[in-house]
Design a protein around this motif. Structure first.
Motif, short mmCIF file in Angstrom:
data_model
loop_
_atom_site.label_atom_id
_atom_site.label_comp_id
_atom_site.label_asym_id
_atom_site.label_seq_id
_atom_site.Cartn_x
_atom_site.Cartn_y
_atom_site.Cartn_z
N SER A 47 0.85 -1.19 0.00
CA SER A 47 0.00 0.00 0.00
C SER A 47 0.88 1.23 0.00
O SER A 47 2.06 1.18 0.38
CB SER A 47 -0.93 0.01 1.22
N THR A 48 0.31 2.35 -0.44
CA THR A 48 1.06 3.60 -0.48
C THR A 48 0.12 4.78 -0.33
O THR A 48 -1.05 4.72 -0.71
CB THR A 48 1.84 3.72 -1.80
N SER A 49 0.67 5.86 0.22
CA SER A 49 -0.08 7.11 0.33
C SER A 49 0.54 8.22 -0.50
O SER A 49 -0.01 9.31 -0.59
CB SER A 49 -0.14 7.56 1.80
N ASN A 50 1.69 7.93 -1.11
CA ASN A 50 2.38 8.99 -1.88
C ASN A 50 2.68 8.60 -3.32
O ASN A 50 3.43 9.29 -4.00
CB ASN A 50 3.67 9.40 -1.16
N GLY A 51 2.12 7.50 -3.77
CA GLY A 51 2.31 7.11 -5.17
C GLY A 51 3.33 6.02 -5.37
O GLY A 51 3.04 4.99 -5.99
N SER A 52 4.55 6.22 -4.87
CA SER A 52 5.57 5.19 -5.01
C SER A 52 5.37 4.12 -3.95
O SER A 52 4.81 4.38 -2.88
CB SER A 52 6.97 5.79 -4.90
N VAL A 53 5.82 2.91 -4.24
CA VAL A 53 5.59 1.77 -3.34
C VAL A 53 6.93 1.30 -2.77
O VAL A 53 7.86 1.00 -3.52
CB VAL A 53 4.90 0.61 -4.09
N THR A 54 7.01 1.25 -1.45
CA THR A 54 8.21 0.72 -0.81
C THR A 54 8.17 -0.80 -0.86
O THR A 54 7.10 -1.40 -0.95
CB THR A 54 8.30 1.18 0.65
N THR A 55 9.34 -1.42 -0.82
CA THR A 55 9.39 -2.88 -0.92
C THR A 55 9.91 -3.49 0.38
O THR A 55 9.15 -3.75 1.29
CB THR A 55 10.25 -3.30 -2.12
N SER A 182 25.43 -6.84 -0.88
CA SER A 182 24.92 -6.72 -2.25
C SER A 182 23.44 -6.36 -2.29
O SER A 182 22.86 -6.32 -3.36
CB SER A 182 25.13 -8.05 -2.98
N THR A 183 22.84 -6.12 -1.15
CA THR A 183 21.41 -5.82 -1.12
C THR A 183 21.16 -4.34 -1.39
O THR A 183 22.03 -3.49 -1.20
CB THR A 183 20.80 -6.19 0.24
N LEU A 184 19.94 -4.04 -1.81
CA LEU A 184 19.49 -2.67 -1.99
C LEU A 184 18.64 -2.27 -0.79
O LEU A 184 17.87 -3.08 -0.27
CB LEU A 184 18.67 -2.54 -3.27
N ASN A 185 18.76 -1.04 -0.36
CA ASN A 185 18.02 -0.58 0.81
C ASN A 185 16.65 -0.04 0.38
O ASN A 185 16.53 1.09 -0.07
CB ASN A 185 18.81 0.50 1.55
N ASN A 186 15.64 -0.90 0.52
CA ASN A 186 14.25 -0.52 0.29
C ASN A 186 14.02 0.18 -1.06
O ASN A 186 13.60 1.34 -1.10
CB ASN A 186 13.76 0.39 1.43
N PRO A 187 14.30 -0.50 -2.16
CA PRO A 187 14.04 0.13 -3.46
C PRO A 187 12.55 0.41 -3.65
O PRO A 187 11.71 -0.42 -3.29
CB PRO A 187 14.54 -0.91 -4.47
N HIS A 188 12.23 1.58 -4.17
CA HIS A 188 10.84 1.98 -4.38
C HIS A 188 10.42 1.68 -5.83
O HIS A 188 11.22 1.79 -6.75
CB HIS A 188 10.67 3.47 -4.13
N ILE A 189 9.17 1.32 -5.97
CA ILE A 189 8.58 1.21 -7.30
C ILE A 189 7.93 2.56 -7.58
O ILE A 189 7.01 2.98 -6.86
CB ILE A 189 7.53 0.09 -7.36
N PRO A 190 8.38 3.30 -8.59
CA PRO A 190 7.88 4.67 -8.79
C PRO A 190 6.42 4.71 -9.23
O PRO A 190 5.91 3.77 -9.83
CB PRO A 190 8.80 5.21 -9.89
N LYS A 191 5.79 5.81 -8.92
CA LYS A 191 4.39 6.01 -9.28
C LYS A 191 4.17 5.86 -10.78
O LYS A 191 3.15 5.33 -11.23
CB LYS A 191 3.94 7.40 -8.82
N SER A 192 5.15 6.31 -11.57
CA SER A 192 5.02 6.26 -13.03
C SER A 192 4.92 4.83 -13.56
O SER A 192 4.40 4.60 -14.65
CB SER A 192 6.23 6.94 -13.68
N TYR A 193 5.40 3.86 -12.78
CA TYR A 193 5.37 2.47 -13.22
C TYR A 193 3.93 1.97 -13.36
O TYR A 193 3.65 1.06 -14.15
CB TYR A 193 6.13 1.59 -12.21
N PHE A 194 3.01 2.58 -12.62
CA PHE A 194 1.62 2.11 -12.59
C PHE A 194 0.69 2.94 -13.47
O PHE A 194 -0.53 2.78 -13.39
CB PHE A 194 1.09 2.14 -11.15
N LYS A 195 1.23 3.81 -14.31
CA LYS A 195 0.39 4.80 -14.99
C LYS A 195 -0.66 4.18 -15.91
O LYS A 195 -1.73 4.76 -16.12
CB LYS A 195 1.27 5.78 -15.78
#
Length: 216
Positions: A47-55, A182-195
């Protein structure tokens, strides 16, 4: 967002879409299942409140393997109230997952190469040269990354480990340490991905099953 809010939103989505909650307290790595025509389909709930989704905080290769075949359900909130949901099939999520895989894959390949370079002489430098190593030696080396049963099952001598077996544990430790870096710190899925994604705003359970059915 607090963990409590995350849990509340997750429970709300499960009830609204008539999903089956995972009862293993997250050990399966699945948030919920959709029972559809005899199939049990794993879902990742976000879920998200700002468009981008945290993982996740430490996104690594295990997440890539886990998410490749998962379906996603994302709740979009406005002013703390649900506005709509988005459904992402494995095919829809594939470009983002592949992008992250390409980014971290060289690091994991390096960790495998480093593992194979470790020799007995390296073990002796760390733990000293012994004919038999004890559980306490193995625990100092690999900490809590093995369960007690794994430590016991790894013993190839009565009450302990041969140098060759302890070398394998050292290699596991080295690989673990390399992969942590080698891990990424909480990569976000951008809002534009869901347009271009279709919004689910009503008939939630029915529409989700129709959308999933078209992807199977």
């Amino acid at each position: 967002m607090s963990t409590f809010q995350d849990d509340e939103r997750e429970d709300f989505a499960i009830e609204l879409f008539k999903l089956e909650k995972d009862l293993t307290e997250g050990r399966s790595g699945v948030d919920a299942y959709l029972n559809y025509k005899g199939k049990r389909i794993p879902f990742e709930l976000k879920s998200t409140s700002n468009g981008s989704v945290t993982t996740v905080r430490d996104f690594g290769y295990e997440h890539i393997k886990k998410w490749k075949d998962k379906h996603w359900l994302i709740g979009i909130y406005k002013n703390r109230n649900i506005d709509h949901f988005l459904y992402g099939s494995p095919k829809r999520m594939q470009p983002w997952i592949q992008e992250k895989e390409h980014y971290i894959l060289p690091d994991f390949q390096i960790s495998k190469l480093v593992r194979e370079k470790i020799e007995l002489k390296d073990l002796f430098k760390i733990l000293g040269k012994k004919e038999k190593y004890l559980y306490s030696d193995a625990r100092i080396l690999h900490k809590r990354q093995y369960s007690m049963s794994q430590y016991m099952d790894s013993m190839d001598l009565k009450g302990g480990y041969s140098p060759e077996r302890m070398l394998n544990i050292l290699k596991d430790r080295a690989e673990y340490l390399m992969e942590r870096g080698s891990t990424l710190n909480n990569p976000h899925i951008p809002k534009s991905y869901f347009k271009d994604w279709v919004k689910i705003e009503k008939d939630h359970s029915k529409l989700l099953r129709e959308m999933v059915g078209r992807e199977l």
